[in-house]
Motif scaffolding. Structure first.
Motif, mmCIF file in Angstrom:
data_model
loop_
_atom_site.group_PDB
_atom_site.id
_atom_site.type_symbol
_atom_site.label_atom_id
_atom_site.label_comp_id
_atom_site.label_asym_id
_atom_site.label_seq_id
_atom_site.Cartn_x
_atom_site.Cartn_y
_atom_site.Cartn_z
ATOM 1 N N GLY A 86 0.802 -1.220 0.000
ATOM 2 C CA GLY A 86 0.000 0.000 0.000
ATOM 3 C C GLY A 86 0.829 1.261 0.000
ATOM 4 O O GLY A 86 0.528 2.219 0.681
ATOM 5 N N ASP A 87 1.911 1.289 -0.783
ATOM 6 C CA ASP A 87 2.846 2.410 -0.796
ATOM 7 C C ASP A 87 2.201 3.633 -1.427
ATOM 8 O O ASP A 87 1.989 3.694 -2.622
ATOM 9 C CB ASP A 87 4.104 2.007 -1.571
ATOM 10 N N ARG A 88 1.892 4.622 -0.611
ATOM 11 C CA ARG A 88 1.308 5.867 -1.109
ATOM 12 C C ARG A 88 2.379 6.937 -1.280
ATOM 13 O O ARG A 88 2.115 8.001 -1.793
ATOM 14 C CB ARG A 88 0.252 6.384 -0.140
ATOM 15 N N GLY A 89 3.578 6.672 -0.798
ATOM 16 C CA GLY A 89 4.603 7.705 -0.745
ATOM 17 C C GLY A 89 5.267 7.997 -2.069
ATOM 18 O O GLY A 89 5.467 9.151 -2.424
ATOM 19 N N ILE A 90 5.640 7.006 -2.845
ATOM 20 C CA ILE A 90 6.365 7.210 -4.080
ATOM 21 C C ILE A 90 5.356 7.256 -5.215
ATOM 22 O O ILE A 90 4.645 6.293 -5.466
ATOM 23 C CB ILE A 90 7.388 6.084 -4.311
ATOM 24 N N VAL A 91 5.309 8.377 -5.914
ATOM 25 C CA VAL A 91 4.339 8.567 -6.982
ATOM 26 C C VAL A 91 5.084 8.805 -8.290
ATOM 27 O O VAL A 91 6.014 9.610 -8.344
ATOM 28 C CB VAL A 91 3.400 9.757 -6.673
ATOM 29 N N GLY A 92 4.674 8.080 -9.332
ATOM 30 C CA GLY A 92 5.306 8.219 -10.638
ATOM 31 C C GLY A 92 4.782 9.427 -11.398
ATOM 32 O O GLY A 92 3.947 10.195 -10.915
ATOM 33 N N ALA A 93 5.273 9.577 -12.632
ATOM 34 C CA ALA A 93 4.915 10.720 -13.470
ATOM 35 C C ALA A 93 3.417 10.774 -13.758
ATOM 36 O O ALA A 93 2.845 11.846 -13.917
ATOM 37 C CB ALA A 93 5.697 10.659 -14.775
ATOM 38 N N SER A 94 2.756 9.616 -13.802
ATOM 39 C CA SER A 94 1.322 9.582 -14.096
ATOM 40 C C SER A 94 0.474 9.961 -12.884
ATOM 41 O O SER A 94 -0.737 10.087 -13.007
ATOM 42 C CB SER A 94 0.928 8.178 -14.563
ATOM 43 N N GLY A 95 1.104 10.118 -11.733
ATOM 44 C CA GLY A 95 0.361 10.417 -10.518
ATOM 45 C C GLY A 95 -0.123 9.178 -9.795
ATOM 46 O O GLY A 95 -0.838 9.261 -8.813
ATOM 47 N N VAL A 96 0.276 7.992 -10.279
ATOM 48 C CA VAL A 96 -0.123 6.726 -9.674
ATOM 49 C C VAL A 96 0.971 6.297 -8.696
ATOM 50 O O VAL A 96 2.155 6.302 -9.045
ATOM 51 C CB VAL A 96 -0.323 5.643 -10.765
ATOM 52 N N PRO A 97 0.609 5.911 -7.464
ATOM 53 C CA PRO A 97 1.617 5.430 -6.515
ATOM 54 C C PRO A 97 2.444 4.284 -7.114
ATOM 55 O O PRO A 97 1.910 3.454 -7.856
ATOM 56 C CB PRO A 97 0.786 4.953 -5.324
ATOM 57 N N ALA A 98 3.733 4.255 -6.796
ATOM 58 C CA ALA A 98 4.661 3.304 -7.419
ATOM 59 C C ALA A 98 4.234 1.855 -7.240
ATOM 60 O O ALA A 98 4.286 1.063 -8.194
ATOM 61 C CB ALA A 98 6.067 3.523 -6.867
ATOM 62 N N ALA A 99 3.818 1.468 -6.039
ATOM 63 C CA ALA A 99 3.437 0.069 -5.805
ATOM 64 C C ALA A 99 2.222 -0.304 -6.657
ATOM 65 O O ALA A 99 2.180 -1.381 -7.257
ATOM 66 C CB ALA A 99 3.145 -0.172 -4.327
ATOM 67 N N ARG A 141 -5.707 0.080 -1.191
ATOM 68 C CA ARG A 141 -4.673 0.602 -0.291
ATOM 69 C C ARG A 141 -3.915 1.791 -0.867
ATOM 70 O O ARG A 141 -3.175 2.452 -0.147
ATOM 71 C CB ARG A 141 -3.690 -0.510 0.050
ATOM 72 N N SER A 142 -4.081 2.053 -2.154
ATOM 73 C CA SER A 142 -3.308 3.118 -2.802
ATOM 74 C C SER A 142 -3.792 4.515 -2.430
ATOM 75 O O SER A 142 -3.048 5.472 -2.559
ATOM 76 C CB SER A 142 -3.362 2.959 -4.315
ATOM 77 N N GLY A 143 -5.054 4.633 -2.012
ATOM 78 C CA GLY A 143 -5.583 5.949 -1.676
ATOM 79 C C GLY A 143 -5.831 6.816 -2.897
ATOM 80 O O GLY A 143 -5.806 8.040 -2.804
ATOM 81 N N GLU A 144 -6.094 6.186 -4.043
ATOM 82 C CA GLU A 144 -6.344 6.927 -5.274
ATOM 83 C C GLU A 144 -7.497 7.901 -5.095
ATOM 84 O O GLU A 144 -8.574 7.533 -4.614
ATOM 85 C CB GLU A 144 -6.676 5.966 -6.419
ATOM 86 N N GLU A 145 -7.282 9.139 -5.500
ATOM 87 C CA GLU A 145 -8.295 10.191 -5.413
ATOM 88 C C GLU A 145 -9.515 9.830 -6.255
ATOM 89 O O GLU A 145 -9.388 9.448 -7.408
ATOM 90 C CB GLU A 145 -7.695 11.513 -5.914
ATOM 91 N N GLY A 146 -10.692 9.910 -5.674
ATOM 92 C CA GLY A 146 -11.931 9.666 -6.399
ATOM 93 C C GLY A 146 -12.391 8.223 -6.437
ATOM 94 O O GLY A 146 -13.473 7.933 -6.913
ATOM 95 N N VAL A 147 -11.557 7.299 -5.950
ATOM 96 C CA VAL A 147 -11.926 5.880 -5.915
ATOM 97 C C VAL A 147 -12.624 5.604 -4.592
ATOM 98 O O VAL A 147 -12.064 5.820 -3.524
ATOM 99 C CB VAL A 147 -10.693 4.962 -6.085
ATOM 100 N N LEU A 148 -13.866 5.117 -4.678
ATOM 101 C CA LEU A 148 -14.646 4.853 -3.470
ATOM 102 C C LEU A 148 -14.424 3.453 -2.926
ATOM 103 O O LEU A 148 -14.512 3.230 -1.728
ATOM 104 C CB LEU A 148 -16.131 5.067 -3.765
ATOM 105 N N GLY A 149 -14.152 2.483 -3.817
ATOM 106 C CA GLY A 149 -13.933 1.110 -3.380
ATOM 107 C C GLY A 149 -13.932 0.164 -4.559
ATOM 108 O O GLY A 149 -14.139 0.572 -5.703
#
Length: 133
Positions: A43-56, A93-101
Protein backbone atom coordinates in the motif's frame (compact mmCIF):
# COMPACT_ATOMS: atom_id res chain seq x y z
CA UNK A 1 7.37 -9.93 32.69
CA UNK A 2 5.79 -12.86 30.86
CA UNK A 3 7.62 -12.24 27.58
CA UNK A 4 9.03 -15.41 25.98
CA UNK A 5 12.77 -15.89 25.89
CA UNK A 6 14.59 -15.48 22.57
CA UNK A 7 14.63 -19.25 21.99
CA UNK A 8 10.94 -19.61 22.82
CA UNK A 9 10.04 -16.68 20.57
CA UNK A 10 12.01 -18.24 17.66
CA UNK A 11 10.32 -21.59 18.31
CA UNK A 12 6.86 -19.99 18.33
CA UNK A 13 7.66 -18.10 15.14
CA UNK A 14 8.84 -21.32 13.46
CA UNK A 15 5.69 -23.14 14.56
CA UNK A 16 3.53 -20.37 13.12
CA UNK A 17 5.43 -20.54 9.83
CA UNK A 18 5.09 -24.33 9.67
CA UNK A 19 1.37 -23.99 10.37
CA UNK A 20 1.04 -21.46 7.54
CA UNK A 21 3.10 -23.68 5.24
CA UNK A 22 0.80 -26.61 6.00
CA UNK A 23 -2.21 -24.52 5.12
CA UNK A 24 -0.63 -23.86 1.71
CA UNK A 25 0.26 -27.49 1.04
CA UNK A 26 3.56 -27.81 2.88
CA UNK A 27 5.88 -25.75 0.72
CA UNK A 28 5.23 -22.18 1.67
CA UNK A 29 3.05 -20.07 -0.59
CA UNK A 30 1.66 -22.08 -3.50
CA UNK A 31 3.15 -21.60 -6.95
CA UNK A 32 -0.14 -20.15 -8.23
CA UNK A 33 -0.23 -17.43 -5.57
CA UNK A 34 0.85 -14.28 -7.40
CA UNK A 35 3.85 -12.38 -6.09
CA UNK A 36 1.75 -9.24 -6.30
CA UNK A 37 0.25 -10.09 -2.90
CA UNK A 38 3.25 -8.50 -1.21
CA UNK A 39 2.88 -5.39 -3.37
CA UNK A 40 -0.83 -5.22 -2.65
CA UNK A 41 -0.20 -5.41 1.06
CA UNK A 42 2.49 -2.73 0.90
CA UNK A 43 0.00 0.00 0.00
CA UNK A 44 2.85 2.41 -0.80
CA UNK A 45 1.31 5.87 -1.11
CA UNK A 46 4.60 7.71 -0.75
CA UNK A 47 6.36 7.21 -4.08
CA UNK A 48 4.34 8.57 -6.98
CA UNK A 49 5.31 8.22 -10.64
CA UNK A 50 4.91 10.72 -13.47
CA UNK A 51 1.32 9.58 -14.10
CA UNK A 52 0.36 10.42 -10.52
CA UNK A 53 -0.12 6.73 -9.67
CA UNK A 54 1.62 5.43 -6.52
CA UNK A 55 4.66 3.30 -7.42
CA UNK A 56 3.44 0.07 -5.81
CA UNK A 57 0.07 0.32 -7.57
CA UNK A 58 1.74 1.21 -10.86
CA UNK A 59 3.90 -1.91 -10.66
CA UNK A 60 0.85 -4.09 -9.98
CA UNK A 61 -1.09 -2.53 -12.86
CA UNK A 62 1.77 -2.96 -15.34
CA UNK A 63 2.37 -6.59 -14.38
CA UNK A 64 -1.16 -7.92 -13.89
CA UNK A 65 -3.77 -5.81 -15.70
CA UNK A 66 -4.85 -6.99 -19.15
CA UNK A 67 -7.51 -4.41 -20.00
CA UNK A 68 -9.28 -1.39 -18.53
CA UNK A 69 -12.80 -0.29 -19.54
CA UNK A 70 -15.10 2.45 -18.27
CA UNK A 71 -18.86 2.18 -17.75
CA UNK A 72 -20.25 5.41 -16.35
CA UNK A 73 -18.75 5.77 -12.84
CA UNK A 74 -17.22 2.28 -12.87
CA UNK A 75 -13.73 1.35 -14.01
CA UNK A 76 -13.66 -2.32 -15.02
CA UNK A 77 -10.22 -3.86 -14.65
CA UNK A 78 -9.47 -7.25 -16.25
CA UNK A 79 -6.63 -9.39 -14.92
CA UNK A 80 -5.41 -12.92 -15.39
CA UNK A 81 -7.24 -15.69 -13.55
CA UNK A 82 -6.81 -15.44 -9.79
CA UNK A 83 -5.21 -11.98 -9.79
CA UNK A 84 -8.24 -9.72 -9.32
CA UNK A 85 -8.41 -9.77 -5.52
CA UNK A 86 -4.76 -8.85 -4.85
CA UNK A 87 -4.94 -6.13 -7.53
CA UNK A 88 -8.13 -4.79 -5.92
CA UNK A 89 -6.39 -4.75 -2.55
CA UNK A 90 -3.55 -2.73 -4.07
CA UNK A 91 -6.10 -0.30 -5.53
CA UNK A 92 -7.91 0.01 -2.19
CA UNK A 93 -4.67 0.60 -0.29
CA UNK A 94 -3.31 3.12 -2.80
CA UNK A 95 -5.58 5.95 -1.68
CA UNK A 96 -6.34 6.93 -5.27
CA UNK A 97 -8.29 10.19 -5.41
CA UNK A 98 -11.93 9.67 -6.40
CA UNK A 99 -11.93 5.88 -5.92
CA UNK A 100 -14.65 4.85 -3.47
CA UNK A 101 -13.93 1.11 -3.38
CA UNK A 102 -13.60 -2.13 -5.30
CA UNK A 103 -15.40 -5.42 -5.82
CA UNK A 104 -13.22 -8.25 -7.13
CA UNK A 105 -14.01 -11.63 -8.57
CA UNK A 106 -11.49 -14.06 -10.04
CA UNK A 107 -10.32 -12.00 -13.02
CA UNK A 108 -12.47 -8.85 -12.98
CA UNK A 109 -12.56 -5.83 -10.68
CA UNK A 110 -15.30 -3.19 -10.51
CA UNK A 111 -13.83 0.05 -9.22
CA UNK A 112 -16.48 2.52 -8.03
CA UNK A 113 -15.57 6.17 -8.63
CA UNK A 114 -17.32 9.35 -7.51
CA UNK A 115 -18.64 10.10 -10.99
CA UNK A 116 -18.18 9.27 -14.69
CA UNK A 117 -15.57 11.99 -15.24
CA UNK A 118 -13.46 10.67 -12.36
CA UNK A 119 -13.77 7.13 -13.74
CA UNK A 120 -12.43 8.33 -17.12
CA UNK A 121 -9.53 10.11 -15.40
CA UNK A 122 -8.66 7.11 -13.24
CA UNK A 123 -8.80 4.74 -16.21
CA UNK A 124 -6.55 7.04 -18.24
CA UNK A 125 -3.98 7.21 -15.40
CA UNK A 126 -4.01 3.43 -14.93
CA UNK A 127 -3.84 2.47 -18.60
CA UNK A 128 -0.57 0.64 -19.14
CA UNK A 129 -0.21 1.40 -22.83
CA UNK A 130 -2.40 4.47 -23.07
CA UNK A 131 -5.42 2.50 -24.32
CA UNK A 132 -8.72 2.68 -22.51
CA UNK A 133 -11.43 0.60 -24.16
Amino acid sequence: DGAPSGARAREACGAAKRCGDAAWGGGGAPAHRPPLAALALAGDRGIVGASGVPAALSEVLVQYVLRIDVAQQLVIVRTGAGHAQPVALAIDRSGEEGVLGTIAGDDTIFVACRDARTAEQVAARWSVNGDVA
